[in-house]
Design a protein around this motif. Structure first.
Motif, PDB file in Angstrom:
ATOM      1  N   LEU A 222       0.831  -1.212   0.000  1.00  0.00           N
ATOM      2  CA  LEU A 222       0.000   0.000   0.000  1.00  0.00           C
ATOM      3  C   LEU A 222       0.862   1.258   0.000  1.00  0.00           C
ATOM      4  CD1 LEU A 222      -2.647  -1.213   2.593  1.00  0.00           C
ATOM      5  CD2 LEU A 222      -3.077  -0.783   0.158  1.00  0.00           C
ATOM      6  N   PHE A 223       2.123   1.124   0.386  1.00  0.00           N
ATOM      7  CA  PHE A 223       3.034   2.269   0.457  1.00  0.00           C
ATOM      8  C   PHE A 223       3.963   2.358  -0.753  1.00  0.00           C
ATOM      9  CE2 PHE A 223       1.565   1.776   4.719  1.00  0.00           C
ATOM     10  CZ  PHE A 223       1.578   3.051   5.253  1.00  0.00           C
ATOM     11  N   SER A 228       0.643   0.161  -5.567  1.00  0.00           N
ATOM     12  CA  SER A 228      -0.314   0.198  -4.456  1.00  0.00           C
ATOM     13  C   SER A 228      -1.735  -0.138  -4.889  1.00  0.00           C
ATOM     14  CB  SER A 228      -0.278   1.578  -3.800  1.00  0.00           C
ATOM     15  OG  SER A 228      -0.469   2.586  -4.778  1.00  0.00           O
ATOM     16  N   GLY A 229      -2.077   0.159  -6.152  1.00  0.00           N
ATOM     17  CA  GLY A 229      -3.426  -0.152  -6.627  1.00  0.00           C
ATOM     18  C   GLY A 229      -3.677  -1.655  -6.663  1.00  0.00           C
ATOM     19  N   MET A 232      -4.258  -2.718  -3.095  1.00  0.00           N
ATOM     20  CA  MET A 232      -5.595  -2.295  -2.674  1.00  0.00           C
ATOM     21  C   MET A 232      -6.654  -3.290  -3.148  1.00  0.00           C
ATOM     22  SD  MET A 232      -6.891   0.297  -1.056  1.00  0.00           S
ATOM     23  CE  MET A 232      -8.003   1.690  -1.066  1.00  0.00           C
TER      24      MET A 232
ATOM     25  N   MET B 197      -0.972   0.908 -14.063  1.00  0.00           N
ATOM     26  CA  MET B 197      -1.977   1.935 -13.755  1.00  0.00           C
ATOM     27  C   MET B 197      -1.343   3.240 -13.276  1.00  0.00           C
ATOM     28  SD  MET B 197      -5.060  -0.049 -11.781  1.00  0.00           S
ATOM     29  CE  MET B 197      -3.981  -0.492 -10.413  1.00  0.00           C
ATOM     30  N   GLY B 229      -8.766  -0.021  -6.243  1.00  0.00           N
ATOM     31  CA  GLY B 229      -7.392  -0.114  -6.735  1.00  0.00           C
ATOM     32  C   GLY B 229      -7.114   0.912  -7.825  1.00  0.00           C
ATOM     33  N   MET B 232      -6.665   4.217  -6.095  1.00  0.00           N
ATOM     34  CA  MET B 232      -5.354   4.243  -5.435  1.00  0.00           C
ATOM     35  C   MET B 232      -4.250   4.623  -6.435  1.00  0.00           C
ATOM     36  SD  MET B 232      -4.167   3.631  -2.396  1.00  0.00           S
ATOM     37  CE  MET B 232      -3.066   2.685  -1.359  1.00  0.00           C
ATOM     38  N   ALA B 233      -4.336   4.089  -7.641  1.00  0.00           N
ATOM     39  CA  ALA B 233      -3.332   4.404  -8.660  1.00  0.00           C
ATOM     40  C   ALA B 233      -3.368   5.886  -9.018  1.00  0.00           C
ATOM     41  CB  ALA B 233      -3.565   3.540  -9.898  1.00  0.00           C
ATOM     42  N   ARG B 278       1.820  10.281   0.789  1.00  0.00           N
ATOM     43  CA  ARG B 278       2.899   9.336   0.517  1.00  0.00           C
ATOM     44  C   ARG B 278       3.653   9.727  -0.763  1.00  0.00           C
ATOM     45  NH1 ARG B 278       6.451   5.956   2.665  1.00  0.00           N
ATOM     46  NH2 ARG B 278       7.079   4.360   1.212  1.00  0.00           N
TER      47      ARG B 278
END
Lengths: 333, 333
Positions: A222-223, A228-229, A232, B197, B229, B232-233, B278
């Motif tokens: 996630l970091f 990270s996608g 997730m 992504m 996800g 998140m990308a 982040r």
């Protein structure tokens, strides 16, 4: 589904490091491998019986698995000789290489002529649904990391092996090419189309018996801003009941990202748990898996004790000391 | 890059709802549309000049854009007549339909014969890199939502229009098919392979002048387990300097997920900001965009005032009251 048992092809691997896939199969699914086959000059040896294609065939081998990385990104003429001969003898082939078996005309032709299957495990084979988020029966455990390549696959495989030993119901669920080759099936999550990522994880970890555990192989972090996608999608699609936090304490920055520091286990806990509870309100963090390969035994024991005290959770290196305490923690849920 | 200007094809759209793409182009890029073309029985009217293919061609149109959803997932014979005639006259075609132009043999043949291009904007056209997380110059704003379809695209387009009006440097960056058809370029993020992504978002929002803002179209929601996800990308690949929180206050559950409640704006803030920081430690939440279409004017004004007070951030419905205050907040960074 890749047919087992396998003959493990080591090619002309320069060293053991290049044979990571074959080592994984030997260590985690020894019953899947009848033996190994090498080319002249091979620097890797799994300690399995060296066999010809014919000998392995007679021993029941169904699939020749490329258990080694290739040099320079091409499938060499020397490899091709063995691969084509294997297809002629009725083997299927399985590979996690970047360059696909299906892109090689001579392999495709031989497979068609002899009725063999070419498994490129980097490529999704199934049509995955869009995730529906519906609660599934059975239990699931997901390994999440402070960074990529900190031991998430190893942790899940070690826990699965320990659970099998105890007679518990468990299945390792592979989400990357090494894991897929080890177990013979799974989802190559990093190659799935964005919209279907979480759905492919739901598909991989379906309804099951109430006391069955899926041990889901983690991906990325996630970091880690590159991947990270993908992580997730595992956290939401996997609906984990339990998270294991994975960490490698000597890393000075995120893998491949020199400007990014590695988060603490506390930061990972505080980000991952609320996200996971979105899909499964009962999700708990049950333990910590530390990759202590760059620490001495004394340093490792000290680091693990300090981490356990600080985090209030069992902290172990499953490679060094076994996954027993992580499984104890799972069993206590 | 889709060549402009467009002629907007409305087909036999049953109503205006079906013409969402064409309406978006008319509202946000009126200079891109020389006119509209309908089939008999069409129930949509954009209020643009109704033109034949020849008239629009004479007016400079380069691309016939399918601005309407098709019924039953097939491209009908009546549509085909117009599309093939357009290709014969030298038009390109552009479409965001699920069934692809490139899968229709007669369209492919006509495009080849007459040198036209078929743009299926649901399909990625470029090879995207893996994200490297390196800090880019210029500024970026990302709209994130408590749910899908709460007005993220509208918010980014409205802010971009307001910034253009003020003479600020800005670019709307499309990440979905409607946005791509409106602006002529972008990344269809939900169709990108998982590993690429975040890299595709970096590619879409490259280095720029220090006072230039990318307004990045959001997708999904960090709280929507099917698509989180993808979101998140965007949060990591977009490296946003500013986040706009988007919300639709009357929704009883997450879109398509009847068992999932919609999070509060506070929950969205508390999850989205640390994740965004982040990739960009300076990231701030600068405002709130509320889709008040299901509220009366009085209810909307009251809800916005309460939200602004509660969250300590400007809260506006850009459709009802303009995006000026959101742009003020961006300009103040």
């Amino acid at each position: 589904m890749i047919e087992t048992p396998y003959l493990l092809f080591l090619g002309d691997a320069p060293d053991m490091l290049a044979a990571k896939v074959a080592i994984g199969i030997r260590d985690w699914r020894p019953d899947h491998a009848v033996g190994q086959i090498s080319l002249p000059g091979c620097g890797a040896d799994l300690g399995l019986t060296e066999m010809t294609l014919a000998e392995a065939k007679a021993a029941g081998a169904k699939t020749l698995v490329i258990g080694v990385a290739n040099r320079g990104g091409v499938i060499s003429a020397a490899w091709k000789d063995v691969l084509i001969k294997a297809l002629e003898m009725g083997y299927d082939l399985a590979s996690g290489l970047h360059n696909l078996l299906r892109d090689e005309g001579d392999l495709v032709a031989a497979a068609q002529t002899h009725g063999g299957t070419l498994h490129d495990v980097r490529v999704p084979t199934d049509g995955y649904p869009i995730a529906n988020g519906v609660t599934r029966s059975g239990k699931r455990c997901l390994a999440v990391g402070t960074d990529c390549s900190v031991g998430k696959m190893y942790t899940a495989l070690a826990m699965d092996a320990e659970m099998q030993k105890r007679g518990m119901k468990s299945t390792f669920r592979a989400t990357g090419q090494t894991g897929i080759l080890i177990t013979g099936h799974g989802v190559p999550l990093d190659a799935v189309i964005a919209d279907f990522m979480a759905g492919s994880v739901e598909y991989l970890t379906p309804d099951n018996e109430d006391d069955h555990w899926d041990l889901i192989e983690g991906q990325g972090s996630l970091f880690h801003v590159s991947y990270s996608g993908v992580t997730m999608a595992l956290v939401h699609g996997g609906q984990p009941d339990a998270l294991i936090l994975c960490h490698e304490p000597t890393r000075s920055h995120m893998r491949g990202l020199p400007d990014y520091t590695v988060p603490s286990l506390e930061e990972l806990r505080d980000v991952a748990l609320p996200l996971a509870q979105r899909a499964n309100a009962a999700c708990k963090i049950v333990g910590i898996s530390v990759n202590t390969q760059h620490l001495t035994e004394d340093e490792a024991v000290k680091y693990l004790a300090e981490t356990e005290e600080r985090m209030g959770l069992p902290a172990v290196d499953p490679y060094r000391h076994g996954a027993g305490r992580l499984v104890d923690a799972l069993a206590a849920i």
